[in-house]
Design a protein around this motif. Structure first.
Motif, short mmCIF file in Angstrom:
data_model
loop_
_atom_site.label_atom_id
_atom_site.label_comp_id
_atom_site.label_asym_id
_atom_site.label_seq_id
_atom_site.Cartn_x
_atom_site.Cartn_y
_atom_site.Cartn_z
N VAL A 20 -10.45 1.20 -4.23
CA VAL A 20 -9.87 -0.13 -4.06
C VAL A 20 -11.00 -1.10 -3.74
O VAL A 20 -11.83 -0.82 -2.87
CB VAL A 20 -8.82 -0.14 -2.93
N MET A 61 -7.55 1.13 2.66
CA MET A 61 -7.65 -0.32 2.37
C MET A 61 -7.10 -1.22 3.48
O MET A 61 -7.64 -2.29 3.73
CB MET A 61 -6.97 -0.66 1.03
N VAL A 91 -7.37 -8.16 -4.03
CA VAL A 91 -7.43 -6.71 -3.89
C VAL A 91 -7.23 -6.09 -5.27
O VAL A 91 -6.28 -6.43 -5.97
CB VAL A 91 -6.35 -6.20 -2.91
N ILE A 113 -8.07 -8.58 5.39
CA ILE A 113 -7.52 -9.12 4.14
C ILE A 113 -6.76 -10.39 4.50
O ILE A 113 -5.99 -10.40 5.46
CB ILE A 113 -6.58 -8.08 3.48
N THR A 128 -8.29 -13.51 -0.31
CA THR A 128 -8.81 -12.21 -0.72
C THR A 128 -8.09 -11.74 -1.99
O THR A 128 -6.90 -11.99 -2.16
CB THR A 128 -8.55 -11.18 0.41
N ILE A 180 -12.00 -4.91 -2.46
CA ILE A 180 -11.48 -6.05 -1.69
C ILE A 180 -12.54 -7.15 -1.72
O ILE A 180 -13.66 -6.93 -1.26
CB ILE A 180 -11.19 -5.64 -0.23
N GLN A 215 0.84 -1.20 0.00
CA GLN A 215 0.00 0.00 0.00
C GLN A 215 0.87 1.26 0.00
O GLN A 215 0.62 2.21 -0.73
CB GLN A 215 -0.90 -0.02 1.23
#
Lengths: 243, 243
Positions: free
Chosen positions: B189, B210, B221, B215, B219, B191, B176
């Protein structure tokens, strides 16, 4: 009010369609799509009303689908490969949102051309990859060039969609020259024309030689990374397991 | 001698499997796979011999498939999503080539997690995109970091696989921070956890926020590009059509 499903029909062979995509076609009243794609799925939609139109009529097709759904029809808008990758999903949402209509839209994912081409070549996309369309119809060439530069520099496996058209035959050569600034010229390149369709053709060559082969809009080009190799006719990018 | 098919079973829901994948499972004698994936397709393989094993037993599973095919069995090695994207296709070829066996291997492409996640979010991947796994189990973090840097700089839509594990919870934060050097912090974003599986969860947030959400390894992204927007709960990267 009816619904709209944006259905990814896969690369071409009906057997590469998902069950959900087949069922969506079965359940709808009307199928809307580009003529070439409609022809690919003809056996599945014999009893359906079909509205097909030519290239660059994408906006019209989405508007037509909205009109029909508002009349109470359940509509499948078909897209080759995956509807969410250079397909019709985004445009469908944009048209509905612009007209501020409260319609139910569902995107049915499919096998995109890169998955099909990779499977035919062997396993060339087992590591991180970048996907770039060389069509500068909707995006400026400068933006595409920057993506080619930086993804080559990062040594991504690079997958090229829409590599060549009659209007811009030189884009593929320009792309090759950019990639060659950063990648070895003997890096394997896979060229698949008509992946999983009639007339499927497969070539495994190198970055240096790739432009010597026939490439058109129905071709996917996969450029390997530093670790990609060719063995027994298969192009493989190893994931990194120790055997 | 039998054959080996490396079958992409899609994201999880049996309805997201292709007809070819279903038929391959029907036609084989034995199904080999990671326990979690075997469980997803259980209803389809009730009458088959099943050989399942846990995480990180990938090489063993491929060797077992070879052993069985040499005994004359037709074997499906299953992989979630598309077998050619972070799946079992490459390893299967490597094992067979290393042992120098002349076995017929076929890769059956499938709907990969990014296609499924994108369909659930709206249409976030309609422009050029880069796909990066944050797992540094088989690749050094330095190499991953370079890909994050350059793909952000090029303003690709960025799709992250394996974003977080118990062993490396910090990778997603590091990723990130790298992306934020180049992309606006309010870029959308998406998810998606357990895309097209039981327990599916969906969040649309921003690059800045985010990391505040749950997460894990199941997951996907998806980080938008400069033109990505959110409208009526859908994340859309417009292809560039003029409406």
């Amino acid at each position: 009010m009816g619904w709209i499903k944006v259905v990814g029909i896969g690369p071409g062979d009906i057997n590469d369609m998902t069950l959900k995509a087949c069922n969506s076609l079965k359940e709808c009243d009307i199928v809307v799509g580009y003529t070439t794609y409609i022809n690919l799925i003809k056996p599945l939609i014999k009893d359906k009303e079909i509205i097909s139109s030519g290239m660059r009529r994408e906006v019209d097709r989405c508007k037509k689908a909205v009109e029909l759904a508002l009349q109470g029809k359940n509509v499948c808008v078909v897209s080759s490969g995956d509807a969410g990758i250079y397909g019709m999903a985004g445009l469908m949402y944009e048209v509905v949102h612009k007209e501020n209509i409260d319609l139910k839209i569902e995107v049915i994912p499919g096998v995109t051309a890169l998955n099909a081409a990779a499977a035919i070549l062997g396993a060339p996309v087992m590591q991180d990859f970048a996907v770039i369309s060389l069509s500068d119809h909707l995006i400026s060439w400068q933006v595409i060039e920057k993506k080619l530069e930086l993804s080559s520099q990062a040594d991504f496996v690079i997958v090229l969609y829409n590599p060549k058209s009659r209007e811009r035959p030189e884009n593929i050569i320009k792309a090759q020259q950019i990639v060659m600034k950063y990648k070895r010229e003997d890096i394997p390149v896979g060229i698949v024309k008509n992946a999983s369709r009639e007339g499927q053709q497969l070539i495994i060559t190198t970055l240096k030689e790739m432009a010597n082969y026939e490439i058109d809009m129905r071709t996917i080009v996969i450029i390997g990374n530093e670790s990609t190799f060719v063995e027994k006719g298969k192009m493989i990018t190893p994931r990194g397991y120790i055997l």
